[in-house]
Each structure stands twice: as structure tokens, then as C-alpha cells.
Design an enzyme around this catalytic site. Structure first.
Site, PDB file in Angstrom:
ATOM      1  N   ASP A  26       0.851  -1.166   0.000  1.00 44.53           N
ATOM      2  CA  ASP A  26       0.000   0.000   0.000  1.00 44.53           C
ATOM      3  C   ASP A  26       0.900   1.232   0.000  1.00 44.53           C
ATOM      4  OD1 ASP A  26      -2.507   1.412   0.244  1.00 44.53           O
ATOM      5  OD2 ASP A  26      -1.959   1.820   2.320  1.00 44.53           O
ATOM      6  N   ASP A  28      -0.174   5.180   0.825  1.00 44.13           N
ATOM      7  CA  ASP A  28      -0.362   6.194   1.854  1.00 44.13           C
ATOM      8  C   ASP A  28      -0.417   5.545   3.232  1.00 44.13           C
ATOM      9  OD1 ASP A  28      -0.814   8.644   3.039  1.00 44.13           O
ATOM     10  OD2 ASP A  28      -2.256   9.268   1.538  1.00 44.13           O
ATOM     11  N   ASP A 225      -1.280  -0.615   6.089  1.00 40.55           N
ATOM     12  CA  ASP A 225      -1.516   0.030   7.384  1.00 40.55           C
ATOM     13  C   ASP A 225      -2.982   0.015   7.778  1.00 40.55           C
ATOM     14  OD1 ASP A 225      -2.149   2.002   5.311  1.00 40.55           O
ATOM     15  OD2 ASP A 225      -2.366   3.420   6.972  1.00 40.55           O
TER      16      ASP A 225
END
Length: 342
Positions: A26, A28, A225
Site C-alpha cells: 500500500d 499512503d 496500514d
């Protein structure tokens, strides 16, 4: 076939960058935040790549093209080609192409990333419900997307035109805070029409399929995250995952994770890709990791010992997840997490 319920983070005797052939990362909250590289990200990714691990960057953001994303990563010191970027725009374009004729018109409510992805699949982007579209596709269009675009989508969907969405993330992070994401825009059209779109992005299977088709990964590791997109996406794809704590997920959310949100591994940041992972062992009525022992009390999780904070968190995860089984742990953990500084 039912999947076993994860009740503790797993151990790895090898560095994760050696145990897996491809990292599906991922962006961001993992690689960058607010446009700037997260601490340790640049050097960790360079080391993983130098050791033979393939890197692929997987994003639900359908606004930017792979070229634009690759250019941004390269500017941050992470040399990246457009073929190493997989977006939800690509996933939804493939999904549409499998259901409409070649060369079909598709009404686009979104940005350039969607248009490029549709053309790649031989489809023709159009701007109006009156252009006889065979499908409607909706993706994040940035803060300047005109309100009238939602009306255009609603006119076509109300006429029975199949409706697709790149993703349904309700929010996105910005430099000024949390902003509405594509999911919020999708809700506008849903309210106006009562229809339901077909969705491609994480955590749903079309996005995972797109990453595997484009990378050829045989033993991928999802690195993210967010529990509800990255980790759930890995769960749905039946592959392993590494949660890093540089983004939106905190310790309390991790301890309360239901089975589909429980990562295989937990680490502070992308340096976790370069190391093995410690074993969490049963210890009487609790679990031990490193110098910490965690157990379930009557009303809260208990923690004793000392050592690395992450080891304490891993022991707490095992205790919480084992207590919850297929549900969600409701035991208080504030005191234990405060002791770890989390």
C-alpha cells in the site's frame, strides 16, 4: 473450505524479504504520508529490492495514473516503473471489460487514472449519460470534481446502465486532515438511485486478482496500514500480510480485530520486511513474546515483563485474538497499551 481463525501473529525464521517473492505495498501510510516518504521507507525498500524481492505498489486511489504514481515514488528516492504500480482503476476497468463489448462507451465519473485504464482495456470514456454508455464507472476525482458529475451518473444508473466503482473507501488522508473519499461520492449516487455498484478495489477479490495478474507473484506478502482494506484484502486473497504501524491503525484497533482483519505479522515500519519475526508462545493461561507475557483478566488484558514494545503488542494480540475466537475482543487494553507507549 473454511479457513482457520488466526489467534496469534506468526513467526518467521527468515527475513520476510527472503521468505516472499513479491511485496504488494500500500502507499499512503506505508510508503509515504502527505506526499513525503515515511521514515525508513526508502532505504528498507531499496534493501529488499537489492536482495531479490520484487516490489509492487497497490493503491485504491483511482485518480492518478500509474505513470504519475511511479514518478512520485521515483522523486522520493524509490525508483519505480509504471508497470510496478497497480491501481483500483485498472482493476475496475478489467471488471467492466469482461461484461461489455469491446469498444463500448463508459461514462466516467472521476479522473485521468480511470480514463487511461479504460483505454488500456479497449473501452471508450464518455462524459454524458446521453452518450449511450454501456457502463458507468465512478472513482475518486479529486476535490474539484463538480457536483453535476454525480447527477450524470445518477441519470445513467436510473436508466439501468450497469454501475461500477473503483473502490468504496469513505475517507482519504490529506495534508489538512481526513477528507471524503470515493465511497462518500458513491453514497451520493446510491441515495439518488437505490442501486448498488460492482466494486473492484481493496479489500475485494478483483483488486487482488489484478495485482497477481500484473506481477506474476507466486508467494506475495501484502504490506499495509489499514485493517479494513489491506489486511482484509490479503485475507480474501488467502495470502499473508504485514501490518505496519506508520498509518491509521493503532494498538487498540489491532487488538479488537475480527478474524478477517488479523495480519500475519506486525511491525513498526517497513524495516520489518528485512528481518525475521519473533515467535509468540503459549505461557500458562497467556502468551509470551520476548520479555513480555500477556493474559486475559476478568475485564481487561494484563501485561507483565519488559522488553521491546512490539513484542508486548504481539503477546497482547495473541491473548486478545485467542479470547475473541471468531469475534471481537471486548476486554480493556488501555493500561497495557499505555505501558508499551502505544
Amino acid at each position: 473450505m473454511s479457513r482457520s481463525v488466526r489467534t496469534r501473529p506468526e513467526a518467521s525464521g527468515q527475513a520476510l524479504s527472503e521468505a516472499y517473492d513479491t511485496a504488494l505495498l500500500d502507499l499512503d501510510g506505508v510508503v509515504y504520508a502527505g506526499g513525503n516518504a515515511i521514515v525508513h521507507a526508502v532505504e528498507s525498500l531499496a534493501t529488499a529490492r537489492a536482495g531479490g524481492m520484487r516490489l509492487a505498489y497497490v493503491t485504491n486511489n483511482a485518480l492518478r495514473t500509474p505513470d504519475a504514481v511511479a514518478g512520485h515514488l521515483t522523486e522520493l528516492g524509490i525508483p519505480t516503473g509504471a508497470d510496478e504500480v497497480i491501481t483500483s482503476a485498472q482493476a475496475v476497468a478489467r471488471l467492466i471489460s469482461e461484461q461489455v463489448p469491446a469498444g463500448a462507451r463508459v461514462l466516467v465519473i472521476g479522473g485521468e487514472g480511470l480514463r487511461v485504464a479504460l483505454r488500456e482495456r479497449g473501452l471508450v470514456p464518455v462524459e454524458s449519460a446521453d452518450d449511450d454508455p454501456a457502463a458507468v464507472v465512478q472513482g475518486f476525482g479529486g476535490p474539484d470534481l463538480a457536483w453535476g458529475r454525480f447527477a450524470e451518473a445518477s441519470y445513467a444508473v436510473a436508466r439501468g446502465v450497469p454501475w461500477f466503482a473503483s473502490n468504496t473507501d469513505l475517507t482519504i488522508p490529506s495534508g489538512r486532515g481526513i477528507a471524503p473519499g470515493n465511497g462518500a461520492a458513491v453514497e451520493v449516487v446510491r441515495i439518488a438511485t437505490g442501486a448498488e455498484p460492482q466494486v473492484a478495489g481493496k479489500p475485494l477479490p478483483p483488486m487482488h486478482r489484478e495485482t497477481i495478474l500484473r506481477t506474476g507473484a507466486e508467494r506475495p506478502l501484502v504490506v499495509g496500514d489499514r485493517l479494513d482494506t489491506d489486511i482484509e484484502g490479503a485475507f480474501n486473497g488467502e495470502v499473508d500480510s504485514l501490518l505496519v504501524l506508520t498509518g491509521v491503525t493503532d494498538g487498540a484497533q489491532l487488538l479488537a480485530a475480527p478474524p478477517q482483519h488479523r495480519p500475519t505479522y506486525v511491525d513498526a515500519d517497513l524495516r520489518g520486511m528485512l528481518t525475521g519475526q519473533p515467535e509468540v508462545t503459549a505461557d500458562g493461561e497467556g502468551f509470551r513474546c520476548g520479555g513480555w507475557t500477556a493474559s486475559a483478566g476478568a475485564e481487561r488484558l494484563e501485561l507483565s515483563g519488559e522488553g521491546e514494545s512490539l513484542d508486548g503488542l504481539r503477546a497482547l494480540c495473541a491473548t486478545a485474538w485467542a479470547a475473541a475466537g471468531e469475534g471481537v475482543c471486548e476486554l480493556g487494553a488501555g493500561k497495557a497499551l499505555a505501558r508499551l507507549g502505544l
